[in-house]
Design an enzyme around this catalytic site. Structure first.
Site, short mmCIF file in Angstrom:
data_model
loop_
_atom_site.label_atom_id
_atom_site.label_comp_id
_atom_site.label_asym_id
_atom_site.label_seq_id
_atom_site.Cartn_x
_atom_site.Cartn_y
_atom_site.Cartn_z
N CYS A 86 12.21 51.42 -77.41
CA CYS A 86 12.59 50.42 -76.41
C CYS A 86 12.84 51.07 -75.04
CB CYS A 86 13.86 49.69 -76.86
SG CYS A 86 13.56 48.28 -77.95
N GLN A 130 -0.74 54.84 -82.02
CA GLN A 130 -0.79 56.27 -81.75
C GLN A 130 -2.20 56.69 -81.35
OE1 GLN A 130 1.12 59.04 -84.42
NE2 GLN A 130 2.01 57.39 -85.62
N SER A 165 7.35 53.78 -89.05
CA SER A 165 8.76 54.11 -88.99
C SER A 165 9.58 53.16 -88.14
CB SER A 165 8.90 55.54 -88.44
OG SER A 165 8.28 55.62 -87.17
N CYS A 173 16.67 51.51 -80.99
CA CYS A 173 15.23 51.78 -81.13
C CYS A 173 14.78 52.89 -80.19
CB CYS A 173 14.45 50.50 -80.84
SG CYS A 173 12.68 50.78 -80.71
N HIS A 175 10.88 44.41 -78.19
CA HIS A 175 11.08 44.95 -79.53
C HIS A 175 10.73 43.93 -80.62
CE1 HIS A 175 12.96 47.72 -82.41
NE2 HIS A 175 13.49 46.67 -82.99
N ASN A 226 -0.43 51.83 -87.05
CA ASN A 226 0.13 51.73 -88.38
C ASN A 226 1.18 50.65 -88.30
OD1 ASN A 226 -0.54 53.23 -90.56
ND2 ASN A 226 0.89 54.88 -90.14
N HIS A 281 9.07 48.28 -83.60
CA HIS A 281 8.68 48.09 -82.20
C HIS A 281 7.15 48.20 -82.10
CE1 HIS A 281 9.93 48.20 -77.87
NE2 HIS A 281 8.63 48.41 -77.81
N HIS A 286 3.78 49.33 -81.59
CA HIS A 286 3.26 50.59 -81.05
C HIS A 286 2.06 51.09 -81.84
CE1 HIS A 286 5.68 52.05 -84.45
NE2 HIS A 286 4.97 53.16 -84.39
P1 H2U Z 1 4.78 55.54 -86.85
O1 H2U Z 1 5.82 54.48 -86.84
O2 H2U Z 1 3.39 55.03 -87.10
O3 H2U Z 1 5.18 56.67 -87.77
O4 H2U Z 1 4.73 56.14 -85.38
C1 H2U Z 1 5.86 56.54 -84.69
C2 H2U Z 1 5.60 57.88 -84.07
O5 H2U Z 1 6.59 58.10 -83.08
C3 H2U Z 1 5.73 59.02 -85.07
O6 H2U Z 1 4.51 59.75 -85.08
C4 H2U Z 1 6.96 59.43 -83.06
C5 H2U Z 1 6.86 59.87 -84.51
O7 H2U Z 1 6.56 61.25 -84.59
N1 H2U Z 1 8.30 59.53 -82.48
C6 H2U Z 1 8.48 60.22 -81.31
O8 H2U Z 1 7.55 60.80 -80.78
N2 H2U Z 1 9.73 60.27 -80.74
C7 H2U Z 1 10.83 59.71 -81.29
O9 H2U Z 1 11.90 59.75 -80.71
C8 H2U Z 1 10.73 59.01 -82.59
C9 H2U Z 1 9.37 58.88 -83.18
ZN ZN Z 2 12.25 48.70 -79.68
#
Ligand code: H2U
Ligand code: ZN
Length: 347
Positions: A55, A170, A163, A52, A115, A155, A166, A168
């Site tokens: 993490c 934004q 995506s 992840c 996680h 989200n 974990h 999180h």
């Molecule tokens: P979402 O799961 O809502 O897409 O948010 C995850 C965000 O994390 C996504 O905007 C960022 C992605 O650009 N990200 C990073 O900044 N670094 C990473 O190593 C993976 C994902």
């Molecule tokens: Zn994680």
């Protein structure tokens, strides 16, 4: 012809925050349903996943390494949609071809090092750390000259395009006020100028009187299904005091905010006994240096699910071309959510 009643007859409802309408067709909710209603089994996640990118201690895709954080953790999005590099400028050809450069900062917030947990499974004190961080981020980002609006959002769930499981959220902070809060800003201002109170202060008082759409209430916040909800299980958290932005929230209010965020998402998880997906976000005063007595902080929850863990509502057809539409009334949704246990189904 019988008299109009909202439980049986198609009608339109007005959203005073955005000026938009939603078509409600309660008679269609009585249609027989022969599609699937099965439960989905969820994978059990480890407390720490070496794969992840959120993490503690792991490498992110951008090449940076996360520290061994033990509460919340915030970092600049490695794939930021906005940055501060765009030079100021724009195009306007006869009002037909318009563009403006946009400056901004995008950050990712990890809610917890764990996680395997989501907000409804965390202790209130842990969720409170998330609210503390939101407050700090709003103050820091909002104080910057280039930043006029700070959009905090979450989200959740792969159906929402999230995506990573974990926990999180934004933050996208930028120089212009995006459309959704801008629409609200206009109407909040018009209402405040006319009544000397915020639109949501008056709306909330009436909702508390009616007790038809209230889901959860504590000393400082109320969670309800808005009268004009478009998503089947849409809801809103509204502060009882007309707080304009996170910066004005005291310790007690932050704790109450954390508690209601958790209480609401527990009901959501209990609805289909799954980790309930949604997009949620806080709308609050712009950080443009102006006074905003018209603003009233609230958090929207837009869940995509309709009638089971796998059947989602599509905003397509008439909804893309006409208006959003719903079958089950906001009152029926509120009733269903309210009847669910207060305790998380996973115990
Ligand atoms: P979402 O799961 O809502 O897409 O948010 C995850 C965000 O994390 C996504 O905007 C960022 C992605 O650009 N990200 C990073 O900044 N670094 C990473 O190593 C993976 C994902
Ligand atoms: Zn994680």
């Amino acid at each position: 012809m019988s008299e109009f009643n909202m439980e049986d007859h198609p009608h339109r409802r007005y959203n005073p925050l955005t000026g938009e309408w939603v078509l409600v067709s309660p008679h269609r909710a009585k249609r027989p349903w022969q599609g699937q209603v099965e439960k989905v089994s969820e994978e059990k996640r480890p407390e720490h996943d070496p794969e992840c990118y959120l993490c503690p201690g792991n490498d992110r895709i951008g090449g940076e390494k996360n520290p061994n954080y033990d509460e919340t953790y915030v970092f600049t999005n490695d794939f930021a949609a906005l940055n501060l590099d765009a030079p100021k400028g724009g195009v306007n050809e006869d009002d037909l071809f318009r563009a403006e450069s946009e400056q901004g900062i995008c950050r990712v917030i990890c809610f917890s090092p764990r996680h395997d947990l989501t907000i409804p499974q965390m202790e209130v004190a842990v969720v409170k750390k998330v609210v503390d961080l939101w407050q700090e981020q709003y103050a820091e980002l909002g104080s910057r000259e280039e930043i006029n609006y700070v959009q905090i959002f979450e989200n959740k769930g792969s159906v929402m395009g999230c995506s990573n499981p974990h926990p999180h959220g934004q933050i996208w902070a930028q120089s212009s006020v995006p459309d959704e809060p801008a629409k609200e800003s206009l109407r909040l201002k018009a209402y405040y100028d006319k009544h000397g109170k915020t639109l949501l202060e008056d709306y909330l008082a009436k909702e508390l009187d009616k007790q038809e759409r209230i889901l959860v209430e504590n000393e400082h916040f109320v969670a309800l299904v808005p009268y004009w909800a478009t998503w089947p299980f849409e809801s809103m958290i509204i502060s009882k005091r007309a707080i304009q932005h996170l910066g004005q929230m005291n310790e007690e209010e932050k704790e109450a905010f954390a508690a209601i965020y958790r209480d609401l998402t527990i009901r959501y998880d209990n609805l289909f006994e799954i980790s309930f997906p949604y997009s949620a976000g806080i709308h609050q005063a712009p950080t443009d240096g102006e006074e905003h007595p018209e603003w009233h902080l609230h958090m929207h929850f837009y869940p995509p699910l309709l009638r089971s863990a796998t059947v989602k509502k599509f905003m397509v057809g008439y909804e893309m071309l006409g208006n959003p539409q719903r079958d089950i009334t906001p009152e029926t949704s509120a009733e269903r959510l309210r009847r669910l246990p207060k305790k998380h189904y996973k115990g």
